[in-house]
Design a protein around this motif. Structure first.
Motif, mmCIF file in Angstrom:
data_model
loop_
_atom_site.group_PDB
_atom_site.id
_atom_site.type_symbol
_atom_site.label_atom_id
_atom_site.label_comp_id
_atom_site.label_asym_id
_atom_site.label_seq_id
_atom_site.Cartn_x
_atom_site.Cartn_y
_atom_site.Cartn_z
ATOM 1 N N ASP A 101 5.478 -11.558 -18.565
ATOM 2 C CA ASP A 101 5.054 -12.473 -19.633
ATOM 3 C C ASP A 101 4.450 -13.761 -19.075
ATOM 4 O O ASP A 101 3.603 -14.378 -19.699
ATOM 5 C CB ASP A 101 6.228 -12.803 -20.569
ATOM 6 N N LYS A 102 4.919 -14.182 -17.888
ATOM 7 C CA LYS A 102 4.360 -15.396 -17.268
ATOM 8 C C LYS A 102 2.893 -15.167 -16.908
ATOM 9 O O LYS A 102 2.036 -16.014 -17.118
ATOM 10 C CB LYS A 102 5.132 -15.730 -15.976
ATOM 11 N N ILE A 103 2.635 -13.983 -16.356
ATOM 12 C CA ILE A 103 1.256 -13.652 -15.971
ATOM 13 C C ILE A 103 0.398 -13.505 -17.227
ATOM 14 O O ILE A 103 -0.719 -14.014 -17.293
ATOM 15 C CB ILE A 103 1.221 -12.352 -15.134
ATOM 16 N N ARG A 104 0.954 -12.826 -18.236
ATOM 17 C CA ARG A 104 0.194 -12.651 -19.495
ATOM 18 C C ARG A 104 -0.101 -14.002 -20.139
ATOM 19 O O ARG A 104 -1.217 -14.246 -20.603
ATOM 20 C CB ARG A 104 0.993 -11.781 -20.472
ATOM 21 N N LEU A 105 0.906 -14.883 -20.151
ATOM 22 C CA LEU A 105 0.699 -16.215 -20.747
ATOM 23 C C LEU A 105 -0.403 -16.971 -20.022
ATOM 24 O O LEU A 105 -1.231 -17.646 -20.630
ATOM 25 C CB LEU A 105 1.994 -17.033 -20.659
ATOM 26 N N SER A 106 -0.394 -16.850 -18.703
ATOM 27 C CA SER A 106 -1.410 -17.538 -17.905
ATOM 28 C C SER A 106 -2.791 -16.942 -18.193
ATOM 29 O O SER A 106 -3.793 -17.671 -18.271
ATOM 30 C CB SER A 106 -1.064 -17.400 -16.418
#
Ligand code: SF4
Length: 250
Positions: A101-106
């Motif tokens: 989710d961190k990568i997706r959010l970024s």
């Protein structure tokens, strides 16, 4: 979340891609050479082209994000770069134990930044607000997927407020129960711009599916867990409307 994480991982992914191509060229050179002398040269040229397109695309994305200048014009196609690098970035994230989710959010932050930078080139005559079904109160008997105005505005979920205050700010407000329904809504509505609310995973795939229609992503809040009585921060919607809503239909 900022685009930095996705961009840094993309550069690492690009270097890995580059090394893989160099290794592949080195390993298959003798075999190709035995077939014809030209084949290794053709393969090398194709590899170099791939590196140039993907590396050039990534460089433009990075410079656009840093300088906030519309350097993507007229090459507004970030898709090739993202489509090639995204699987490697996802794999890298797994290896480095970064939550997906961190990568997706970024990635969503990068996408939103690029939309803002290229805003002058985006028409906003037709604006679609695409919502996930899980925003509706789980025990609500009303069917809002056909028409959001069937909501009775009881105040138990954000759909009521969207009905009261936001109907005239969008050309269409639609609720999707899944990815294929969302795609159909987009195809039928053919908006100039989509403001999409969803979880990180659905937003990422939705942004890529809707391309070339620009999709500004807003993540939903999930205080009760995924896909259940999720919430929308209306301040974020207001912010998106301030950015894109001036010229849309009323
Ligand atoms: S606000 Fe509308 S959609 Fe939400 S629970 Fe009430 S009637 Fe149902």
């Amino acid at each position: 979340m900022k685009p930095k994480l996705f961009l840094v991982l993309s550069w690492v992914a690009f270097i890995i891609f580059l090394l893989l191509l160099v290794t592949l060229n080195y390993l298959i050179y003798p075999r190709l050479h035995t077939i014809t002398k030209e084949l290794p040269i053709i393969f090398f040229i194709l590899s170099a082209l791939a590196v140039l397109i993907i590396g050039g695309g990534l460089l433009l994305l990075t410079l656009t994000t840093i300088t906030k200048m519309d350097l993507l014009y007229p090459h507004g196609k970030k898709q090739i770069t993202v489509r090639v690098l995204l699987p490697i970035v996802t794999l890298l994230g797994k290896i480095l134990q970064i939550h997906p989710d961190k990568i997706r959010l970024s990635y969503i932050a990068l996408n939103n930044t690029l939309i803002l930078v290229t805003k002058k080139r985006i028409k906003t005559n037709s604006l679609l607000l695409l919502l996930p079904h899980c925003l509706q109160w789980s025990e609500c008997p009303q069917r809002i997927t056909r028409n959001i105005t069937d909501c009775k505005k009881c105040g138990k979920c954000v759909i009521g407020e969207l009905n009261s205050k936001y109907l005239n700010k969008f050309t269409k407000i639609a609720v999707a129960t899944g990815g294929s329904i969302a795609r159909k809504i987009v195809v039928d509505a053919r908006p100039d711009l989509i403001i999409a609310v969803a979880c990180e995973r659905d937003l990422l795939s939705g942004i890529n599916d809707a391309y070339p229609i620009p999709t500004y992503g807003i993540t939903n809040k999930r205080p009760y867990g995924p896909c259940f009585n999720t919430q929308l921060d209306l301040k974020e919607l207001e912010k998106a409307l301030e950015l894109f809503g001036k010229n849309n239909k009323t």
